[in-house]
Write a protein that holds these residues in place. Structure first.
Motif, mmCIF file in Angstrom:
data_model
loop_
_atom_site.group_PDB
_atom_site.id
_atom_site.type_symbol
_atom_site.label_atom_id
_atom_site.label_comp_id
_atom_site.label_asym_id
_atom_site.label_seq_id
_atom_site.Cartn_x
_atom_site.Cartn_y
_atom_site.Cartn_z
ATOM 1 N N LEU A 173 0.836 -1.210 0.000
ATOM 2 C CA LEU A 173 0.000 0.000 0.000
ATOM 3 C C LEU A 173 0.867 1.255 0.000
ATOM 4 C CD1 LEU A 173 -2.719 -1.235 2.533
ATOM 5 C CD2 LEU A 173 -2.940 -1.063 0.055
ATOM 6 N N ALA A 174 1.984 1.210 0.739
ATOM 7 C CA ALA A 174 2.914 2.356 0.776
ATOM 8 C C ALA A 174 3.494 2.618 -0.619
ATOM 9 C CB ALA A 174 4.037 2.085 1.774
ATOM 10 N N ILE A 175 3.836 1.537 -1.327
ATOM 11 C CA ILE A 175 4.399 1.680 -2.680
ATOM 12 C C ILE A 175 3.353 2.238 -3.636
ATOM 13 C CG2 ILE A 175 5.287 0.380 -4.665
ATOM 14 C CD1 ILE A 175 6.567 -1.524 -2.487
ATOM 15 N N ALA A 176 2.108 1.749 -3.509
ATOM 16 C CA ALA A 176 1.035 2.233 -4.388
ATOM 17 C C ALA A 176 0.842 3.739 -4.205
ATOM 18 C CB ALA A 176 -0.254 1.487 -4.086
ATOM 19 N N LYS A 177 0.874 4.189 -2.951
ATOM 20 C CA LYS A 177 0.740 5.638 -2.682
ATOM 21 C C LYS A 177 1.942 6.397 -3.226
ATOM 22 C CE LYS A 177 -2.174 5.314 1.406
ATOM 23 N NZ LYS A 177 -2.107 4.974 2.832
ATOM 24 N N SER A 178 3.115 5.816 -3.055
ATOM 25 C CA SER A 178 4.349 6.454 -3.530
ATOM 26 C C SER A 178 4.339 6.582 -5.057
ATOM 27 C CB SER A 178 5.554 5.631 -3.071
ATOM 28 O OG SER A 178 6.682 5.915 -3.839
ATOM 29 N N ALA A 179 3.802 5.567 -5.748
ATOM 30 C CA ALA A 179 3.738 5.607 -7.219
ATOM 31 C C ALA A 179 2.872 6.775 -7.686
ATOM 32 C CB ALA A 179 3.194 4.285 -7.753
ATOM 33 N N ILE A 180 1.777 7.014 -6.975
ATOM 34 C CA ILE A 180 0.891 8.137 -7.329
ATOM 35 C C ILE A 180 1.601 9.463 -7.035
ATOM 36 C CG2 ILE A 180 -1.295 9.290 -6.726
ATOM 37 C CD1 ILE A 180 -2.312 6.333 -6.083
ATOM 38 N N ARG A 181 2.292 9.502 -5.887
ATOM 39 C CA ARG A 181 2.981 10.739 -5.453
ATOM 40 C C ARG A 181 4.126 11.095 -6.413
ATOM 41 N NH1 ARG A 181 3.667 8.856 -0.513
ATOM 42 N NH2 ARG A 181 5.916 8.606 -0.672
ATOM 43 N N HIS A 182 4.827 10.074 -6.877
ATOM 44 C CA HIS A 182 5.976 10.317 -7.760
ATOM 45 C C HIS A 182 5.540 10.277 -9.234
ATOM 46 C CE1 HIS A 182 8.087 9.138 -4.013
ATOM 47 N NE2 HIS A 182 9.005 9.981 -4.443
ATOM 48 N N ASN A 183 4.582 11.121 -9.565
ATOM 49 C CA ASN A 183 4.112 11.188 -10.955
ATOM 50 C C ASN A 183 5.202 11.810 -11.825
ATOM 51 O OD1 ASN A 183 2.706 12.606 -13.324
ATOM 52 N ND2 ASN A 183 1.130 11.235 -12.555
ATOM 53 N N MET A 184 5.429 11.231 -12.990
ATOM 54 C CA MET A 184 6.580 11.613 -13.820
ATOM 55 C C MET A 184 6.234 12.583 -14.958
ATOM 56 S SD MET A 184 8.999 9.726 -12.387
ATOM 57 C CE MET A 184 10.318 10.018 -13.534
ATOM 58 N N ALA A 185 4.981 12.986 -15.071
ATOM 59 C CA ALA A 185 4.542 13.772 -16.239
ATOM 60 C C ALA A 185 5.422 14.995 -16.515
ATOM 61 C CB ALA A 185 3.085 14.190 -16.073
ATOM 62 N N LYS A 186 5.809 15.708 -15.467
ATOM 63 C CA LYS A 186 6.620 16.934 -15.659
ATOM 64 C C LYS A 186 8.080 16.608 -16.015
ATOM 65 C CE LYS A 186 4.105 20.248 -12.750
ATOM 66 N NZ LYS A 186 3.106 19.401 -12.047
ATOM 67 N N ASP A 187 8.534 15.433 -15.622
ATOM 68 C CA ASP A 187 9.951 15.065 -15.827
ATOM 69 C C ASP A 187 10.233 14.482 -17.208
ATOM 70 O OD1 ASP A 187 10.648 15.617 -13.037
ATOM 71 O OD2 ASP A 187 9.457 13.837 -12.577
ATOM 72 N N LEU A 188 9.240 13.807 -17.767
ATOM 73 C CA LEU A 188 9.478 13.038 -19.001
ATOM 74 C C LEU A 188 9.996 13.886 -20.168
ATOM 75 C CD1 LEU A 188 6.396 10.603 -18.881
ATOM 76 C CD2 LEU A 188 8.718 10.169 -18.086
ATOM 77 N N PRO A 189 9.461 15.113 -20.387
ATOM 78 C CA PRO A 189 9.959 15.900 -21.530
ATOM 79 C C PRO A 189 11.456 16.231 -21.436
ATOM 80 C CG PRO A 189 7.866 16.776 -20.749
ATOM 81 C CD PRO A 189 8.316 15.778 -19.731
ATOM 82 N N ASN A 190 12.041 16.154 -20.228
ATOM 83 C CA ASN A 190 13.480 16.447 -20.056
ATOM 84 C C ASN A 190 14.360 15.236 -20.317
ATOM 85 O OD1 ASN A 190 12.687 19.005 -19.153
ATOM 86 N ND2 ASN A 190 12.409 18.238 -17.067
ATOM 87 N N MET A 191 13.756 14.063 -20.496
ATOM 88 C CA MET A 191 14.541 12.836 -20.679
ATOM 89 C C MET A 191 14.826 12.639 -22.158
ATOM 90 S SD MET A 191 12.897 10.229 -17.938
ATOM 91 C CE MET A 191 12.734 10.700 -16.215
#
Length: 254
Positions: A173-191
């Motif tokens: 459950l902690a990982i599932a919450k962390s996955a939502i919290r660490h959304n990558m949408a803003k980071d992807l264009p820089n990769m």
């Protein structure tokens, strides 16, 4: 083929073949054997395939998140003395690969994601209120695949054991919450690195539109679909998965 687990320092991992390192990152409930076909194929093709056992259930609860798994991966790459690696991740493993690339871009030559979290995932830790009911858990495990027969008794037993272990359930459950919290949408264009996206057309955990969004946001990505395929393409259609990936690696001169 069953591969021997190496145990060195704080790491347990499979290592097969010689050449450019491909580090495979498993998902939340995914065993290392899910990647047997990938390991067997690419270890014969001039790659060193490594699958570290991620400390999903062994890190302290406070550290059980995507960022710390990405750091763990970094430490593993340092421990092995690699300058550059190719990362291949399924589900949570894809998310860890993406986050690692955000933190340590100089270490990653290319990235392959399949059924990756990081933008959206359907109830990765949800729906376990009836976790004591084996048939309910069996149905949930089968829903991950297009063909329910892929969810063997061994896979269902492992999921059942995981969700009925209080410590593992809390971590899940902690990982599932962390996955939502660490959304990558803003980071992807820089990769800017090359990314191969291989996706099951019938994935219900990370639906097809997630793959399309990854493809739109990542500047140098190629998207490949596998039909009649759910959340774990490398298990359901191993030959097609390997063929797509091999051609892509050749095309990118990796």
């Amino acid at each position: 083929m069953a591969h021997r687990l190496k145990k060195e320092k704080d790491y347990r991992y499979i290592e097969v073949g010689e050449g450019t390192p491909i580090i495979v990152l498993h998902g939340l409930m995914g065993g290392l054997s899910n990647f047997d076909a990938v390991t067997d194929y690419f270890s014969q093709k001039g790659y060193k395939v490594l699958i570290p056992e991620l400390p999903i259930y062994t890190m302290s609860l406070l550290k059980t998140n995507v960022k710390n798994f990405a750091k763990y991966l970094h430490d593993f790459i340092e421990f092995k003395g690699f300058d550059e690696v190719i990362l291949l991740g399924n589900s949570l493993g894809g998310h860890i690969g993406l986050y690692h690339t955000k933190l340590y871009p100089e270490k990653v030559k290319a990235l392959i994601i399949t059924g990756s979290s990081g933008l959206y995932e359907s109830a990765m830790g949800g729906g376990y209120t009836k976790r004591g009911d084996y048939e309910v858990i069996k149905k949930k495990a089968q829903e991950v695949f297009y063909d329910p027969a892929v969810a063997t008794k061994a896979i269902v037993d492992e999921v059942y054991e995981t969700v009925n272990d209080r410590n593992k359930l809390i971590k899940t459950l902690a990982i599932a919450k962390s996955a939502i919290r660490h959304n990558m949408a803003k980071d992807l264009p820089n990769m800017k690195l090359p990314v191969c996206i291989i996706w099951g057309k019938n994935d219900t955990v990370t639906p097809p539109e997630v793959a399309t969004e990854f493809n739109e946001l990542l500047p140098d990505s190629d998207l490949f679909w596998i039909d009649k395929c759910g959340h774990a393409a490398m298990m359901e259609h191993p030959d097609e998965f390997n063929t797509i990936l091999d051609a892509w690696l050749t095309d990118k001169k990796l």
